[in-house]
Design an enzyme around this catalytic site. Structure first.
Site, PDB file in Angstrom:
ATOM      1  N   SER A 128      13.376   0.206   2.526  1.00 15.92           N
ATOM      2  CA  SER A 128      12.976   0.407   1.231  1.00 15.92           C
ATOM      3  C   SER A 128      13.544   1.774   0.662  1.00 15.92           C
ATOM      4  O   SER A 128      13.974   2.514   1.344  1.00 15.92           O
ATOM      5  CB  SER A 128      11.365   0.922   1.546  1.00 15.92           C
ATOM      6  OG  SER A 128      10.822   1.362   0.608  1.00 15.92           O
ATOM      7  N   TYR A 154       5.483   5.831   5.938  1.00 18.51           N
ATOM      8  CA  TYR A 154       5.704   4.586   5.918  1.00 18.51           C
ATOM      9  C   TYR A 154       7.372   4.672   5.580  1.00 18.51           C
ATOM     10  O   TYR A 154       8.088   3.980   6.197  1.00 18.51           O
ATOM     11  CB  TYR A 154       5.271   4.089   4.476  1.00 18.51           C
ATOM     12  CG  TYR A 154       6.072   2.807   4.187  1.00 18.51           C
ATOM     13  CD1 TYR A 154       5.863   1.186   4.704  1.00 18.51           C
ATOM     14  CD2 TYR A 154       6.707   2.635   2.951  1.00 18.51           C
ATOM     15  CE1 TYR A 154       6.737   0.618   4.331  1.00 18.51           C
ATOM     16  CE2 TYR A 154       7.370   1.734   2.309  1.00 18.51           C
ATOM     17  CZ  TYR A 154       7.469   0.484   3.105  1.00 18.51           C
ATOM     18  OH  TYR A 154       7.980  -0.578   2.645  1.00 18.51           O
ATOM     19  N   LYS A 158      10.791   2.999   8.014  1.00 20.94           N
ATOM     20  CA  LYS A 158      11.939   2.261   7.674  1.00 20.94           C
ATOM     21  C   LYS A 158      13.067   2.899   7.791  1.00 20.94           C
ATOM     22  O   LYS A 158      14.070   2.164   8.245  1.00 20.94           O
ATOM     23  CB  LYS A 158      11.725   1.992   6.288  1.00 20.94           C
ATOM     24  CG  LYS A 158      10.508   1.204   5.782  1.00 20.94           C
ATOM     25  CD  LYS A 158      10.870  -0.266   6.140  1.00 20.94           C
ATOM     26  CE  LYS A 158       9.596  -1.402   5.747  1.00 20.94           C
ATOM     27  NZ  LYS A 158       9.929  -2.693   6.357  1.00 20.94           N
TER      28      LYS A 158
END
Ligand code: UFG
Length: 346
Positions: A128, A154, A158
């Site tokens: 991302s 988050y 990643k």
């Protein structure tokens, strides 16, 4: 080529399955159906009965994944299965780390142990642009060598998993059994399959385009713009909205073109930014509905402006977004959501 698609019942994973099936590949979708849906699996099974199968299992269930890889002679794994809400990750970071990292390692164990210890040959990871956090000055549009400094758990899940994958690729290289590893860092994925078979069905839904469409179709009374005092031309945040079919095209190209022994990271975004107001104007044009919009405070954790520098992916994979007109992207999302007011449960 038989391909395992983790998170295959989710929004992006299901579109990836569809693209691979159209290209004539054998596809095995694996999903625990926590947020994924059974319906797209049934639709794809019906459309491609000889090419498609579904395995109901956790990504981190090493035994189940190893069995699926061996049974279907899988050589390529596309890993989409993850939790993907920035706000939720701030509230419950351990859940995010457990799910996106610990479970991911369970998947990698299976990828390593399968085929009598030879392992799989190709791994493509959904990363991302959240791994970049707020790019430093001079780094927008964002190139792949922009410093990666996430602003949310988050984003860290990643980024950490990118590191884990690189270490794994190094181990395979050392063992003289190299792997092709691709990490695709998505910008804002939007729209849906133009045949209308698949769509975007999230619970909860927080993304700008589907939320705006819900306001246009009357599913919600109104919507909010989170912050109008950003240092941008119209005061609202800027993002790069890439159509989901273009996004999955990047996966198909990575599968074909990234060679065994290579480790590659690519940003996937069209290279143009749209403000929140521009997106809402597009939704109003496409729907013909002038829905109510409130202006509220900034949402915590939102970057000001993020859009891609697509130089590397164009040069290396020959990828270029085919759908760049924002009204066209919004139309695909609008058509599906209007026809499916309750998502796949409609
Ligand atoms: N926004 C609103 N109102 C809403 C929803 C969103 O004003 O009701 C704004 C947001 O503040 C943001 C923009 O619209 O400025 C886009 O927001 P989204 O929630 O649609 O998408 P994000 O950019 O927050 O997140 C997306 C992906 C994440 C990924 C992130 C990387 O959904 O998975 O990009 O920046 F991590």
């Amino acid at each position: 080529m038989p391909t395992l698609v983790t998170g295959g019942a989710g929004y992006i994973g299901s579109h990836a399955c569809q693209r691979l099936l159209r290209d004539g590949h054998q596809v095995i979708a694996l999903d625990n159906l926590f947020r994924g849906h059974r319906a797209p699996m049934d639709l794809l099974s019906h459309a491609y009965p000889r090419q498609f199968s579904f395995v109901h299992a956790d990504v981190g269930d090493t035994e189940a994944v190893t069995a699926a890889i061996n049974e279907h002679e899988i050589d390529t794994v596309m890993h989409f299965g993850a939790l993907a809400y920035v706000g939720e990750s701030v509230e419950d970071p351990l859940w995010y780390y457990r799910n996106n990292i610990a479970m991911g390692i369970g998947l990698l164990d299976a990828c390593d142990q399968a085929h009598d210890g030879r392992g799989i040959s190709r791994f493509i990871f959904s990363s991302s642009c959240a791994t970049y956090g707020d790019p430093p000055e001079g780094m927008i549009p964002v190139p792949e060598n922009c410093p990666q400094s996430p602003t949310s758990p988050y984003g860290y899940t990643k980024l950490h998993f990118e590191h884990i994958l690189k270490d794994y690729a190094t181990k395979r290289q050392r063992e003289d059994n190299p792997i092709a590893l691709t990490m695709l860092r998505y910008f804002n994925v939007a729209g849906s399959d133009r045949t209308g078979m698949l769509g975007e069905d999230h619970t909860p839904e927080t993304h700008l385009i589907p939320v705006g469409i819900d306001a246009a179709t009357g599913k919600r009374d109104s919507m909010s713009i989170f912050g109008t005092d950003y240092p941008t031309p119209d005061g609202t945040c800027i993002r790069d909205y890439v159509h989901v079919e273009d996004l999955v095209d990047a996966h198909a190209r990575a599968m074909e073109r990234v060679q065994i022994g290579e480790v590659q990271a690519f940003n996937v975004g069209i290279g143009k930014g749209y403000s929140v107001r521009e997106i809402l104007d597009s939704i109003k044009r496409v729907s013909g509905v002038d829905f109510a919009v409130h202006e509220t405070d900034r949402r915590a954790g939102d970057a000001i402006a993020l859009y891609n520098d697509p130089t590397k992916i164009k040069a290396t994979l020959g990828w270029d977004a085919q759908i760049t007109d924002i009204d066209e992207i919004v139309t695909t999302a609008y058509t599906w959501l209007k026809g499916h007011p309750n998502g796949y449960a409609t």
